[in-house]
Scaffold this motif. Structure first.
Motif, PDB file in Angstrom:
ATOM      1  N   PHE A  36      25.243  29.670  28.883  1.00 37.72           N
ATOM      2  CA  PHE A  36      26.038  30.443  27.913  1.00 37.72           C
ATOM      3  C   PHE A  36      26.380  31.848  28.417  1.00 37.72           C
ATOM      4  CE2 PHE A  36      26.673  33.243  24.323  1.00 37.72           C
ATOM      5  CZ  PHE A  36      27.568  32.545  23.533  1.00 37.72           C
ATOM      6  N   PRO A  37      25.391  32.640  28.886  1.00 43.05           N
ATOM      7  CA  PRO A  37      25.736  34.001  29.317  1.00 43.05           C
ATOM      8  C   PRO A  37      26.754  34.035  30.457  1.00 43.05           C
ATOM      9  CG  PRO A  37      23.368  33.767  29.109  1.00 43.05           C
ATOM     10  CD  PRO A  37      23.946  32.408  28.955  1.00 43.05           C
ATOM     11  N   TYR A  38      26.643  33.088  31.406  1.00 45.66           N
ATOM     12  CA  TYR A  38      27.596  33.186  32.521  1.00 45.66           C
ATOM     13  C   TYR A  38      29.000  32.778  32.093  1.00 45.66           C
ATOM     14  CZ  TYR A  38      27.993  28.332  34.527  1.00 45.66           C
ATOM     15  OH  TYR A  38      28.271  27.018  34.772  1.00 45.66           O
ATOM     16  N   LEU A  39      29.082  31.830  31.155  1.00 47.83           N
ATOM     17  CA  LEU A  39      30.411  31.462  30.664  1.00 47.83           C
ATOM     18  C   LEU A  39      31.001  32.588  29.819  1.00 47.83           C
ATOM     19  CD1 LEU A  39      29.850  27.716  29.795  1.00 47.83           C
ATOM     20  CD2 LEU A  39      31.329  28.628  31.583  1.00 47.83           C
ATOM     21  N   ALA A  40      30.159  33.191  28.971  1.00 46.93           N
ATOM     22  CA  ALA A  40      30.649  34.296  28.137  1.00 46.93           C
ATOM     23  C   ALA A  40      31.143  35.425  29.032  1.00 46.93           C
ATOM     24  CB  ALA A  40      29.554  34.786  27.199  1.00 46.93           C
ATOM     25  N   VAL A 283      33.558  43.232  38.027  1.00 49.52           N
ATOM     26  CA  VAL A 283      34.207  41.993  37.614  1.00 49.52           C
ATOM     27  C   VAL A 283      33.715  40.802  38.436  1.00 49.52           C
ATOM     28  CG1 VAL A 283      36.432  40.825  37.363  1.00 49.52           C
ATOM     29  CG2 VAL A 283      36.239  43.252  36.846  1.00 49.52           C
ATOM     30  N   ALA A 284      33.488  41.034  39.729  1.00 55.40           N
ATOM     31  CA  ALA A 284      33.027  39.925  40.563  1.00 55.40           C
ATOM     32  C   ALA A 284      31.673  39.427  40.067  1.00 55.40           C
ATOM     33  CB  ALA A 284      32.935  40.369  42.017  1.00 55.40           C
ATOM     34  N   THR A 285      30.793  40.356  39.666  1.00 59.49           N
ATOM     35  CA  THR A 285      29.485  39.924  39.148  1.00 59.49           C
ATOM     36  C   THR A 285      29.662  39.195  37.825  1.00 59.49           C
ATOM     37  OG1 THR A 285      28.561  41.909  40.139  1.00 59.49           O
ATOM     38  CG2 THR A 285      27.126  40.691  38.645  1.00 59.49           C
ATOM     39  N   LEU A 286      30.520  39.736  36.958  1.00 62.41           N
ATOM     40  CA  LEU A 286      30.739  39.067  35.668  1.00 62.41           C
ATOM     41  C   LEU A 286      31.218  37.632  35.867  1.00 62.41           C
ATOM     42  CD1 LEU A 286      32.453  41.758  33.412  1.00 62.41           C
ATOM     43  CD2 LEU A 286      30.194  40.773  33.119  1.00 62.41           C
ATOM     44  N   LYS A 287      31.973  37.428  36.925  1.00 64.46           N
ATOM     45  CA  LYS A 287      32.514  36.088  37.163  1.00 64.46           C
ATOM     46  C   LYS A 287      31.638  35.277  38.124  1.00 64.46           C
ATOM     47  CE  LYS A 287      37.147  37.088  35.786  1.00 64.46           C
ATOM     48  NZ  LYS A 287      37.503  36.603  34.533  1.00 64.46           N
ATOM     49  N   ALA A 288      30.406  35.740  38.325  1.00 60.39           N
ATOM     50  CA  ALA A 288      29.546  35.095  39.326  1.00 60.39           C
ATOM     51  C   ALA A 288      29.233  33.633  39.003  1.00 60.39           C
ATOM     52  CB  ALA A 288      28.250  35.868  39.488  1.00 60.39           C
ATOM     53  N   GLY A 289      29.380  33.250  37.751  1.00 60.56           N
ATOM     54  CA  GLY A 289      29.139  31.854  37.405  1.00 60.56           C
ATOM     55  C   GLY A 289      27.660  31.512  37.380  1.00 60.56           C
ATOM     56  N   SER A 291      25.219  31.659  39.102  1.00 59.61           N
ATOM     57  CA  SER A 291      24.151  32.493  39.657  1.00 59.61           C
ATOM     58  C   SER A 291      23.881  33.750  38.835  1.00 59.61           C
ATOM     59  CB  SER A 291      24.504  32.877  41.099  1.00 59.61           C
ATOM     60  OG  SER A 291      25.808  33.373  41.150  1.00 59.61           O
ATOM     61  N   LEU A 292      24.670  33.986  37.792  1.00 58.53           N
ATOM     62  CA  LEU A 292      24.568  35.265  37.068  1.00 58.53           C
ATOM     63  C   LEU A 292      23.151  35.603  36.590  1.00 58.53           C
ATOM     64  CD1 LEU A 292      26.191  37.691  36.044  1.00 58.53           C
ATOM     65  CD2 LEU A 292      26.492  36.491  33.898  1.00 58.53           C
TER      66      LEU A 292
END
Ligand code: PHE
Length: 458
Positions: A36-40, A283-289, A291-292
């Motif tokens: 959930f957190p990585y998708l959000a 942004v790159a970290t937010l979109k890490a998928g 591995s977040l």
């Protein structure tokens, strides 16, 4: 699950709260804390959350009610439940597709479970520093031996519990552990949102920004809802089949939803604000998928007084939550084989073990030895997640809707629900099962296929 073991005599949950806790125990897992957190983070924060909540209250509610009622009506798990009403090949297919999904999820679920164990081990033996470094996670992914080792450890734990049949003990542990996990998550979330700079993350998570909206936001929210609430995986059929006639299906569905969504939001509050506090909302970290969780939380623990203890406690609880969920997934898969192949439990477990090791190893090694191989542009782990969530789950959900609409008929479902519920949202249920759910299921399927073909982008 103890309940599934006593399947021969079709045991029932002893109490209403027993049902809710068991359903919530299986619902809460890596889906809430990791997925959930990585998708959000990836799909626009607040707008994703808003879509998720609206969908859970309408679409999710309808699917959960249908599956549970069908399970309670037939007292069978999915394949049996479908074929009770009609022997058509389509019904058989509908039942099987529901039953096969957990078999595809178990292997890669164990890979992520292995990551959690690796982190737990690091906090126990080394501390908070190394793991908070930028390269720890990527080095770990690239290390084939270590990936396979931790995956196999987690898989063996799952299989040992299911084979030894000590699930009831695990279930009991999970009811004690769940409140502790919630408390700890609240403490970490409060710490995380009060870091300097974290407020940007809170805003990102809770304030919908319509600029971030795309059709994929809705699609991702729908898929996540299925995953997290254990819809279209045969689980709720099976749970429904153990439910006594006096348990209020509607109220317990709400309770499971509230609990599950609450934990997912808490997990996002631990993780997303920390990306803003420690990486300036990169942004790159937010979109890490995927591995977040493994990139951003270590920073929180590193900066926290007593971070090592908190890290140990946190990863231990996540490991246990993941374990109870993977046990539920495996138990469902094993009981499907038992029921349908008639070869006994041992054979069913052995067969699932082979499937788990083979498919899981592909996922575990997809970042190293098998890194060159791409399936429709994806690594193995992403591919299995895509196959189960984006392709098979919509089909499985659609099969359930068709079973309700064409074969069983809505009125019979309503009668079943009303045995013990007031069914306050009968109107919502009717509209959703007739129109909203089938349409949205087709939308997920089509959008997923189009996104793979590159026609729509995220
Ligand atoms: N819903 C679980 C999660 O969020 C996954 C799961 C699905 C567990 C089905 C058990 C059965 O992690």
């Amino acid at each position: 699950m103890a309940e599934s073991q006593k399947k021969k005599s079709r045991a029932s949950f002893s109490s209403k709260i027993g049902y809710v806790l068991s359903a919530a125990g299986s619902a809460v897992g890596l889906g809430n804390i990791w997925r959930f957190p990585y998708l959000a983070a990836k799909y626009g924060g607040g707008i994703f959350l808003l879509c998720y909540i609206i969908l859970a209250l309408t679409f999710g509610y309808t699917m959960m009610m249908s599956e549970t009622a069908l399970g309670r009506m037939t007292r069978k798990s999915p394949v049996g439940a479908f074929t009770t009403f009609t022997k058509s090949p389509l019904a058989k297919f509908g039942g099987w597709i529901n039953a096969v999904i957990p078999m595809i999820i178990v292997p890669y679920y164990c890979v992520i479970g292995g990551w959690v164990l690796r982190y737990l081990f690091e906090y126990i033996t080394v501390g908070t520093k190394r793991v908070a470094g930028d390269t720890f996670f990527s080095n770990f992914l690239a290390d084939a031996g270590s990936q396979e080792l931790w995956f196999v450890i987690f898989a063996c734990l799952t299989f040992i519990v299911v084979a030894a049949g000590v699930n009831s003990g695990v279930e009991r542990i999970s009811t004690i552990m769940m409140p502790i996990l919630v408390l700890l998550a609240i403490v970490i979330a409060i710490y995380s949102v009060t870091r300097p700079g974290a407020l940007g993350g809170v805003k990102y998570l809770f304030v919908p920004d319509f600029d971030n909206f795309s059709i994929m936001t809705v699609v991702a929210a729908m898929e996540q809802m299925f995953y997290s609430l254990s819809i279209a995986m045969g689980i709720l059929y099976t749970f429904g089949s153990y439910m006594k006639k006096n348990v209020d299906i509607e109220t317990s569905t709400w309770q499971v939803q509230v609990f599950d969504t609450g934990i997912a939001i808490l997990a996002a509050m631990m993780i997303i604000p920390s990306v803003f506090a420690f990486q300036g909302g990169d942004v790159a970290t937010l979109k890490a998928g995927p591995s977040l969780l493994f990139i951003s939380l270590p920073n929180v623990f590193e900066s926290m007084a007593g971070g090592r203890i908190v890290g140990i406690a946190f990863f231990l609880l996540v490991a246990l939550a993941a374990l109870t969920s993977s046990i539920a997934l495996l138990e469902t898969s094993v009981s499907t084989f038992e029921d349908e192949l008639h070869r006994g439990r041992k054979t069913a477990i052995t067969l699932m073990f082979v499937i788990a090791i083979v498919l899981g190893s592909l996922s575990a090694l997809g970042y190293s030895l098998l890194g060159g191989i791409r399936l429709i542009g994806m690594q193995f782990l992403d591919f299995f997640d895509f196959l189960s969530n984006s392709i098979m789950m919509p089909l499985a959900g659609f099969a359930t809707c068709m079973l309700v609409l064409r074969v069983v008929k809505i009125s019979r479902i309503e009668k079943e629900v009303k045995i013990s519920s007031k069914f306050r949202f009968e109107g919502v249920y009717r509209v959703c099962v007739k129109f909203l759910a089938p349409v949205l299921l087709i939308v997920i399927l089509v959008a997923s296929v189009l996104s793979i073909l590159g026609v729509i982008t995220v």
